[in-house]
Every structure is written in C-alpha cells, then in structure tokens.
Design a protein around this motif. Structure first.
Motif, mmCIF file in Angstrom:
data_model
loop_
_atom_site.group_PDB
_atom_site.id
_atom_site.type_symbol
_atom_site.label_atom_id
_atom_site.label_comp_id
_atom_site.label_asym_id
_atom_site.label_seq_id
_atom_site.Cartn_x
_atom_site.Cartn_y
_atom_site.Cartn_z
ATOM 1 N N THR A 16 26.888 55.140 34.278
ATOM 2 C CA THR A 16 25.668 55.584 34.951
ATOM 3 C C THR A 16 25.891 56.909 35.684
ATOM 4 N N LEU A 17 27.001 57.020 36.412
ATOM 5 C CA LEU A 17 27.274 58.238 37.170
ATOM 6 C C LEU A 17 27.441 59.447 36.249
ATOM 7 N N ALA A 19 26.217 59.777 33.193
ATOM 8 C CA ALA A 19 24.911 60.070 32.595
ATOM 9 C C ALA A 19 24.002 60.757 33.607
ATOM 10 N N TRP A 20 24.069 60.336 34.845
ATOM 11 C CA TRP A 20 23.267 60.918 35.918
ATOM 12 C C TRP A 20 23.608 62.393 36.117
ATOM 13 N N CYS A 21 24.853 62.759 35.795
ATOM 14 C CA CYS A 21 25.303 64.153 35.898
ATOM 15 C C CYS A 21 25.052 64.926 34.603
ATOM 16 N N ASP A 22 24.186 64.409 33.739
ATOM 17 C CA ASP A 22 23.782 65.088 32.502
ATOM 18 C C ASP A 22 24.874 65.169 31.443
ATOM 19 N N SER A 155 31.873 63.482 41.731
ATOM 20 C CA SER A 155 30.780 64.443 41.906
ATOM 21 C C SER A 155 30.647 65.226 40.612
ATOM 22 N N ARG A 156 29.516 65.866 40.455
ATOM 23 C CA ARG A 156 29.318 66.732 39.280
ATOM 24 C C ARG A 156 30.399 67.821 39.266
#
Length: 169
Positions: A16-17, A19-22, A155-156
């Motif tokens: 999820t993390l 994917a959330w960061c593209d 983090s991204r």
C-alpha cells in the motif's frame, strides 16, 4: 495477531505504501518465495523488497546464522544471502493504536545498512536482533541506546534514494 497475520499485514501495508507513492507493485504469493516479497517498479528502475513485520519492537534477522559464529560473522553470512536490488521494508506494530487511527511504523534499509546497524548494536558488540528503539539495562552494553536511524523512515524520498542508488546503470 499471530505470526502469519503479522507477516500478511506487514506485506499488505508495504504494498500500500509503495503504491501510494506512485510505484507499480507486484506481490508474490505462494509457499516458495525467493528472498523478496514485492517488486517495486518505476519506469525502468526496480527494487526487490523483503518485508519483515514485528509486533514486539524488534526483528530477528541473523539468529539462524549465529551457531559457532560471532555476531559480526553471523551478520556477514546473512548479508551474503542477499542479492543486489533487494531492500528490506521493516514494519512495526508494537504500540500502534488502530482505534486512534495510528498506522504501523515502517522503515526501508538495504541489507548492508541493516548489517552495519546489527554490528554497531550493543556498543559494537553486535546483535542478531534489530531493535527499533532499545536501551540496554544489563550486561556489557548497559546504558547503550540502539535505535533505527531516522533516515530509514518510509517516505517517497527514501524510496527514490534507494531506487537511484540501486539503479545506477
């Protein structure tokens, strides 16, 4: 949670993390997974991600390699089993209150960074268990504070740093 639930929840959160960061994420399922659980891709750059979940504040990583070896030697044997392009995503559930809307803490590190942290543990004596935040209360390391580096927080920017470092070709 039981050990299976911790692993499943950690892997789902890591996916999820990312994917959330593209990032594109491929999740491996099945009993015979290689050394990684996820593949994270962005363009022509990729990372293999080994996800480790915990609910006790630490991740046991090199204890299976300790027999007849020093802590440092066990860490080196563990490191030799990891290939290039692999990073660890460490997910910690200890002290997380879902009722208050808290999320598990997550960290990203290369196997080499983890090994260095294990070797530095207990004031350089070494350890087989990576501690998130621990002050030794007895033994040769009494008073020593072992803590995961802040730079490892998911983090991204941390993902980008690792992607850039591992995809220098």
């Amino acid at each position: 949670m039981n050990q299976h639930q911790v692993g499943l929840a950690a892997e789902a959160l890591a996916a999820t993390l990312f994917a959330w960061c593209d990032f594109d994420v491929s999740v491996q399922y099945g009993a015979n997974q290689p050394e990684y659980d996820l593949v994270v891709v962005q363009g022509d750059r990729m990372l293999k991600v080994s996800v480790k979940g915990s609910q006790d504040g630490a991740w046991g990583l090199t204890q299976n390699y300790k027999k007849d070896r020093t802590y440092h030697e066990a860490a080196d044997v563990w490191l030799a089993k990891h290939k290039e392009m692999t990073v660890l995503c460490l997910v910690q559930f200890k002290g997380v209150d879902l009722i208050k809307g808290e999320l598990p803490r997550s960290y990203l590190a290369t196997p080499a960074e983890v090994v260095q942290r294990l070797k530095d543990s207990r004031n350089g004596l070494g350890e087989t268990i990576l501690k998130e935040n621990h002050i030794w209360k007895s033994g040769k390391a009494v008073g020593v504070h072992d803590k995961i580096p802040d730079e490892w927080k998911f983090s991204r920017a941390r993902v980008e740093e690792l992607l850039n470092r591992m995809n220098k070709n």
